[in-house]
Design a protein around this motif. Structure first.
Motif, PDB file in Angstrom:
ATOM      1  N   LYS A  72       0.841  -1.201   0.000  1.00  0.00           N
ATOM      2  CA  LYS A  72       0.000   0.000   0.000  1.00  0.00           C
ATOM      3  C   LYS A  72       0.873   1.247   0.000  1.00  0.00           C
ATOM      4  CE  LYS A  72      -3.848   2.095   2.462  1.00  0.00           C
ATOM      5  NZ  LYS A  72      -4.749   1.942   3.623  1.00  0.00           N
ATOM      6  N   SER A  86       1.107  -4.849   3.079  1.00  0.00           N
ATOM      7  CA  SER A  86      -0.058  -4.717   3.941  1.00  0.00           C
ATOM      8  C   SER A  86      -1.145  -5.748   3.704  1.00  0.00           C
ATOM      9  CB  SER A  86      -0.663  -3.322   3.801  1.00  0.00           C
ATOM     10  OG  SER A  86      -1.162  -3.137   2.497  1.00  0.00           O
ATOM     11  N   SER A  87      -1.171  -6.392   2.535  1.00  0.00           N
ATOM     12  CA  SER A  87      -2.297  -7.298   2.282  1.00  0.00           C
ATOM     13  C   SER A  87      -1.931  -8.435   1.341  1.00  0.00           C
ATOM     14  CB  SER A  87      -3.479  -6.521   1.704  1.00  0.00           C
ATOM     15  OG  SER A  87      -3.178  -6.057   0.414  1.00  0.00           O
ATOM     16  N   ASN A 120      -9.122  -8.879  -0.561  1.00  0.00           N
ATOM     17  CA  ASN A 120      -7.872  -8.514   0.094  1.00  0.00           C
ATOM     18  C   ASN A 120      -7.957  -8.874   1.572  1.00  0.00           C
ATOM     19  OD1 ASN A 120      -6.625  -7.405  -2.174  1.00  0.00           O
ATOM     20  ND2 ASN A 120      -7.595  -5.437  -1.850  1.00  0.00           N
ATOM     21  N   HIS A 121      -6.908  -9.521   2.080  1.00  0.00           N
ATOM     22  CA  HIS A 121      -6.817  -9.868   3.497  1.00  0.00           C
ATOM     23  C   HIS A 121      -5.632  -9.115   4.092  1.00  0.00           C
ATOM     24  CE1 HIS A 121      -9.708 -13.226   3.726  1.00  0.00           C
ATOM     25  NE2 HIS A 121      -9.404 -13.374   2.453  1.00  0.00           N
ATOM     26  N   ALA A 122      -5.861  -8.437   5.204  1.00  0.00           N
ATOM     27  CA  ALA A 122      -4.794  -7.694   5.866  1.00  0.00           C
ATOM     28  C   ALA A 122      -3.771  -8.646   6.473  1.00  0.00           C
ATOM     29  CB  ALA A 122      -5.380  -6.797   6.955  1.00  0.00           C
ATOM     30  N   SER A 182      -1.174  -9.446   9.370  1.00  0.00           N
ATOM     31  CA  SER A 182      -0.962  -9.043  10.758  1.00  0.00           C
ATOM     32  C   SER A 182       0.477  -9.278  11.223  1.00  0.00           C
ATOM     33  CB  SER A 182      -1.931  -9.764  11.699  1.00  0.00           C
ATOM     34  OG  SER A 182      -1.676 -11.146  11.703  1.00  0.00           O
ATOM     35  N   ARG A 219      -4.825 -11.431   9.212  1.00  0.00           N
ATOM     36  CA  ARG A 219      -5.705 -11.069  10.328  1.00  0.00           C
ATOM     37  C   ARG A 219      -6.975 -11.904  10.363  1.00  0.00           C
ATOM     38  NH1 ARG A 219      -5.136  -4.746   9.909  1.00  0.00           N
ATOM     39  NH2 ARG A 219      -3.170  -4.562  11.008  1.00  0.00           N
TER      40      ARG A 219
END
Length: 189
Positions: free
Chosen positions: A91, A129-130, A156-158, A160, A183
């Protein structure tokens, strides 16, 4: 009846007799993916169906379900052929836009395997970030085959946590491996 031979370990059967494909087709608006077709009679289409039942992706008790395509055949490489592939998203911290310069493999519902040099990449104003799943063709969302059969929209999955192999040294490609912990769990579809 019109009929062609099926590739690999699949056989030509009426669509209604192929639960592996029937389930997938029932989840979305089916407009006729003729790349899976092997024939037709006056009543219904016939499809190339796996001879051995493929495990469903929703069966969490079956460890062999991961990474298996519901589409069988040695030469098919269209929608659904690579269910384990994920795109790694960076990002832009100034604009909020994403770029996806790397890829990875889904190895569990919340874990994606990628290279350490990707996970640790540092570009101006960008940070990892993802993870994007379900994106076969980057030019369209949702992805649709040439005959109008469409996949679900990409998600999109963040990320962690990033775990890099402890022996990785930047600039050297020994132990060039990392795990991205998500996450939220991926919904296998």
């Amino acid at each position: 009846m019109y009929r062609v031979s099926c590739p690999g370990r699949s056989e030509c059967v009426p669509l209604a007799e192929c639960p592996e494909l029937l389930l997938e087709i029932s989840r979305q608006c089916y407009r006729g993916d003729f790349s899976l077709s092997c024939g037709v009679n006056e009543f219904e289409p016939h499809v190339c169906c796996p001879r051995v039942s493929a495990p469903t992706f929703n069966d969490q008790r079956n460890p062999t379900a991961c990474g298996k395509s519901i589409v069988q055949g040695d030469f098919y490489n269209g929608l659904g052929a690579y269910p384990f592939v994920a795109r790694i998203g960076f990002k832009n911290t100034k604009t909020g836009t994403f770029i996806f310069p790397c890829s990875g493999s889904i190895i569990a519902r919340q874990i994606v395997l990628t290279s350490a040099h990707c996970a640790l990449a540092k570009a101006d104003s960008h940070r990892l970030s993802s993870v994007r799943v379900g994106d076969y063709d980057t030019r369209t969302d949702p992805d649709c085959g040439s005959t109008g059969f469409c996949a679900p929209v990409a998600i999109n999955h963040a990320v962690s946590q990033i775990i890099v192999h402890p022996d990785y040294i930047e600039g050297q490609y020994h132990h060039d491996i990392a795990l991205l912990i998500l996450r939220s769990p991926i919904n296998y579809t």
